[in-house]
Every structure is written in structure tokens, then in C-alpha cells.
Design a protein around this motif. Structure first.
Motif, PDB file in Angstrom:
ATOM      1  N   PRO A 102     -14.033   4.335  14.998  1.00 35.55           N
ATOM      2  CA  PRO A 102     -13.644   5.051  13.775  1.00 35.55           C
ATOM      3  C   PRO A 102     -12.207   5.549  13.856  1.00 35.55           C
ATOM      4  O   PRO A 102     -11.717   5.903  14.935  1.00 35.55           O
ATOM      5  CB  PRO A 102     -14.636   6.233  13.724  1.00 35.55           C
ATOM      6  N   TYR A 103     -11.567   5.595  12.713  1.00 33.86           N
ATOM      7  CA  TYR A 103     -10.166   6.022  12.699  1.00 33.86           C
ATOM      8  C   TYR A 103      -9.987   7.424  13.266  1.00 33.86           C
ATOM      9  O   TYR A 103      -9.022   7.693  13.993  1.00 33.86           O
ATOM     10  CB  TYR A 103      -9.601   5.969  11.272  1.00 33.86           C
ATOM     11  N   GLY A 118       3.092   8.490   7.508  1.00 30.01           N
ATOM     12  CA  GLY A 118       2.174   9.196   8.382  1.00 30.01           C
ATOM     13  C   GLY A 118       0.772   8.617   8.372  1.00 30.01           C
ATOM     14  O   GLY A 118      -0.017   8.857   9.283  1.00 30.01           O
ATOM     15  N   TYR A 119       0.454   7.836   7.336  1.00 30.89           N
ATOM     16  CA  TYR A 119      -0.861   7.217   7.222  1.00 30.89           C
ATOM     17  C   TYR A 119      -0.842   5.735   7.584  1.00 30.89           C
ATOM     18  O   TYR A 119      -1.779   4.994   7.276  1.00 30.89           O
ATOM     19  CB  TYR A 119      -1.396   7.394   5.793  1.00 30.89           C
ATOM     20  N   LEU A 120       0.235   5.309   8.243  1.00 31.62           N
ATOM     21  CA  LEU A 120       0.379   3.893   8.564  1.00 31.62           C
ATOM     22  C   LEU A 120      -0.710   3.404   9.509  1.00 31.62           C
ATOM     23  O   LEU A 120      -1.187   2.273   9.390  1.00 31.62           O
ATOM     24  CB  LEU A 120       1.755   3.640   9.177  1.00 31.62           C
ATOM     25  N   ALA A 121      -1.126   4.243  10.459  1.00 34.06           N
ATOM     26  CA  ALA A 121      -2.175   3.830  11.395  1.00 34.06           C
ATOM     27  C   ALA A 121      -3.493   3.583  10.663  1.00 34.06           C
ATOM     28  O   ALA A 121      -4.225   2.643  10.991  1.00 34.06           O
ATOM     29  CB  ALA A 121      -2.355   4.888  12.475  1.00 34.06           C
ATOM     30  N   GLU A 122      -3.767   4.410   9.673  1.00 28.97           N
ATOM     31  CA  GLU A 122      -4.980   4.212   8.885  1.00 28.97           C
ATOM     32  C   GLU A 122      -4.917   2.892   8.124  1.00 28.97           C
ATOM     33  O   GLU A 122      -5.909   2.163   8.025  1.00 28.97           O
ATOM     34  CB  GLU A 122      -5.153   5.382   7.923  1.00 28.97           C
ATOM     35  N   TYR A 123      -3.741   2.580   7.600  1.00 27.24           N
ATOM     36  CA  TYR A 123      -3.551   1.287   6.932  1.00 27.24           C
ATOM     37  C   TYR A 123      -3.745   0.143   7.922  1.00 27.24           C
ATOM     38  O   TYR A 123      -4.418  -0.854   7.614  1.00 27.24           O
ATOM     39  CB  TYR A 123      -2.145   1.226   6.334  1.00 27.24           C
ATOM     40  N   ALA A 124      -3.177   0.282   9.126  1.00 27.53           N
ATOM     41  CA  ALA A 124      -3.316  -0.773  10.141  1.00 27.53           C
ATOM     42  C   ALA A 124      -4.775  -1.004  10.499  1.00 27.53           C
ATOM     43  O   ALA A 124      -5.206  -2.140  10.713  1.00 27.53           O
ATOM     44  CB  ALA A 124      -2.519  -0.402  11.385  1.00 27.53           C
ATOM     45  N   ASP A 178       0.853  -1.182   0.000  1.00 23.66           N
ATOM     46  CA  ASP A 178       0.000   0.000   0.000  1.00 23.66           C
ATOM     47  C   ASP A 178       0.891   1.234   0.000  1.00 23.66           C
ATOM     48  O   ASP A 178       1.984   1.221   0.566  1.00 23.66           O
ATOM     49  CB  ASP A 178      -0.897  -0.017   1.248  1.00 23.66           C
ATOM     50  N   TYR A 179       0.406   2.300  -0.642  1.00 24.88           N
ATOM     51  CA  TYR A 179       1.183   3.533  -0.680  1.00 24.88           C
ATOM     52  C   TYR A 179       1.441   4.088   0.715  1.00 24.88           C
ATOM     53  O   TYR A 179       2.416   4.829   0.942  1.00 24.88           O
ATOM     54  CB  TYR A 179       0.461   4.592  -1.526  1.00 24.88           C
TER      55      TYR A 179
END
Length: 341
Positions: A300-301, A283-289, A276-277
Motif C-alpha cells: 500500500p502507498y 509532492g504527490y509524484l510517488a502516489e502517481y508512480a 496527471d495533476y
């Protein structure tokens, strides 16, 4: 049609030569021995065959002698590049002077150099490396910490292991700076820095970012991991540290950094995790997790992100023995008692 194809081919050839020329210029800037003058002279010399090669791409006659000269110089460049190897014996900055040195004996983890600095500023701190022992059978939690230092897309990734006695052990893959050296994301593409795996007390490694460097720090509890999987993750870090001790490696901004090592270890636990990008835009790793089911389910995120912000709590917690418990207050998925039964 033949002319069109020839034009497209020539443009691609010119583009390829241009990209190689740019790469070579940066490689010389970051690695050529000597001062600024020597590096500038080397780059100017490199520019001559590079420009000839780019011009040849747009020439109907294809000046193959220019391309041949460029190819020969580039081959010499690659031969020189292959001689640049990572080292262990530089004049390292204090905070990365001691790489992870650990061993596992049954369920007993022994680390000879856990960092536990007392930070007052970037240049004023007490150096303290400690020998600590941990019981692997008492691992109860794994948290992901993201520290934002350059906008919303770029964060440093740390992993914190919680034990039943309330202690936290944090691992961080970092550049191994020399004295007086600072991080350069661009330099990280050109073998500018060695990599080092640091084991640290949580108060040290969080506060140096939140209190001293002024970074914005977030903490997320990783869910769905059995105690066996948690121990496997911890063992992975120990193995990675032992490998770097035996064979030093370069830090690479794209392929070998604080985020890719986390993805690598998670893939060992959960095979098939998609690329994933957001693995590059860390900085968006938590959203990916969260999207792959790794964070607190049903929350919710935006809620996880807001309540996971520990910056202010870290600044207020100071040096108290309850630092780790205080920064986790209100973080979703973590009980008020933390890791203490």
C-alpha cells in the motif's frame, strides 16, 4: 440577447486585458533592468494602458483607441521579452557552479564534475567536484527521491542510479542560482533562473536537504525496469546535460522543472504514461508512480510512504561510507544488501 452577448464578450475582453496586464507587471518586476525604483516606475507606466484597456472592456462603446494603445505597448513588451536569453557566464553559487559534463564511451560513463561537498551549514561547506567513472553494464537500480520543502504538495525530485559496487549517482535538475540569490517559485515563471543539471554523490545531495535545509526526504525504489531500460534512463540524463551545455535554457516552475524532466524521461521508457495533476503537485509524484505500476507491487502507498521516509536515517548516517546502504534500510523493494552482491 444581443446585449447579453455583448456584455459577456466585454467581460471576457476585460479579463484578458487584466491577465495580460498582471503578466506584464510581473515580467517587469523580475526582468526590468535597474533597482527597485526603476522597476516600480516601469510597472506604473505599464499600468496606465492596462487600466484603460480593462475599462474599455466594460464600455458599451468599446474604446478601441485604448485597446489599440494597449496592444501596441504589449507588442513592445513582447519584443523586449524576446531579448531575454539564458546565459552561462554569471557569478554562480558554489553548489551549481559546475553543470553536468559527461561523456559515454561504450559502457564507460565519465563525469568530470560530480559534486561531493561536505556540508556543515548553508554557508559553511567544503567545495569538492570530482571526476568519476562508472560502468553502465553495472547499473542495478533506479530510485526516486522526493525532498519536501514547502508543504505536502511541493517536493524536489531527484533520481538515483545504483551500481553493483555500491555507489549511487544522483541527478537533479535545479535552478542555477547566482551568488546570494534564492529560489522564487513565482520568479520561475518569468525567466528569473537558468536551469542546471547537477550530478552528485548521494550523501552530498541528500544531506544538504535533510541535515542543512531541514527538508523531509523520502526514497522509493522504481520497479519493473530492465537493466537496459535503466541504462537508457541514465543516457537520457547525460544527453540532457550535454544539451544544456551547448544551449542554456531557463528553468520554468510549470513546464521545465525537476519533475517534468523525470516524467519526460519515463515517457521515453514507458510510452503512453498519462498526464496527471500530480506532475504539477510534485509532492504527490510517488502516489502517481504507484498508480502507474512504477513502485513496489502489492505494498500500500501509505506503507511505502512511511517506510520510505529517510530523513532521520540521513541525519544519523553522517559521513560514513555506508551512507547509501543505511538510508535504504527497511525501504520496500530493496534487499538488506542494497546494490552490493
Amino acid at each position: 440577447m444581443r446585449r447579453v452577448l455583448g456584455g459577456v464578450g466585454g467581460a471576457l475582453l476585460a479579463l484578458c486585458c487584466l491577465l495580460v496586464g498582471i503578466w506584464g507587471g510581473f515580467a517587469l518586476w523580475y526582468q526590468f533592468p535597474g533597482g527597485v525604483v526603476a522597476r516600480v516606475v516601469a510597472i506604473l507606466v505599464w499600468c496606465v494602458p492596462s487600466i484603460w484597456a480593462v475599462r474599455a472592456g466594460f464600455s458599451p462603446r468599446r474604446r478601441w483607441h485604448s485597446l489599440a494603445v494597449f496592444g501596441g505597448v504589449f507588442a513592445l513588451m513582447l519584443a523586449w521579452w524576446s531579448t531575454i536569453t539564458p546565459l552561462q557566464d554569471r557569478d554562480w553559487a558554489d553548489d551549481v557552479a559546475q553543470p553536468l559534463h559527461a561523456r559515454i564511451e561504450g559502457d564507460r560513463l565519465v563525469i568530470d564534475n560530480v559534486r561531493d561537498f561536505q556540508w556543515r551549514s548553508k554557508t559553511d561547506y567544503d567545495v569538492r567536484w570530482e571526476r568519476r567513472e562508472y560502468d553502465l553494464s553495472q547499473v542495478q537500480s533506479v530510485d526516486m527521491i522526493l525532498s519536501y520543502w514547502m508543504g505536502p504538495a511541493i517536493a524536489h525530485t531527484l533520481v538515483s542510479f545504483g551500481f553493483a559496487d555500491g555507489r549511487q549517482l544522483v541527478f537533479s535538475l535545479e535552478i542555477r542560482k547566482e551568488q546570494g540569490e534564492s529560489f522564487s517559485a513565482l520568479g520561475g515563471f518569468f525567466r528569473k533562473f537558468e536551469a542546471v543539471l547537477v550530478a552528485s554523490d548521494e550523501r552530498d545531495i541528500v544531506q544538504v536537504r535533510s541535515n542543512v535545509r531541514g527538508e523531509d526526504v523520502y526514497l522509493y525504489r522504481l520497479q519493473g525496469l530492465t537493466p537496459e531500460k535503466m541504462r537508457e534512463l541514465l543516457r537520457f540524463y547525460v544527453e540532457r546535460g550535454q544539451a544544456l551545455e551547448q544551449a542554456p535554457a531557463f528553468y520554468n516552475t510549470l513546464t521545465s522543472n525537476c519533475t517534468t524532466v523525470v516524467f519526460e524521461l519515463m515517457r521515453r521508457i514507458v510510452p503512453g504514461l498519462p498526464l496527471d495533476y500530480r506532475l504539477l503537485a510534485s509532492g504527490y509524484l510517488a502516489e502517481y508512480a504507484q498508480d502507474v505500476g512504477g513502485l513496489t507491487p502489492g505494498v500500500p502507498y501509505e506503507h511505502l510512504h512511511r517506510l520510505g521516509r529517510i530523513t532521520q536515517r540521513a541525519r544519523q548516517a553522517d559521513d560514513g561510507p555506508d551512507f547509501s546502504a543505511r538510508i535504504r534500510q527497511g525501504v520496500p523493494g530493496i534487499s538488506p544488501q542494497g546494490n552490493v552482491p
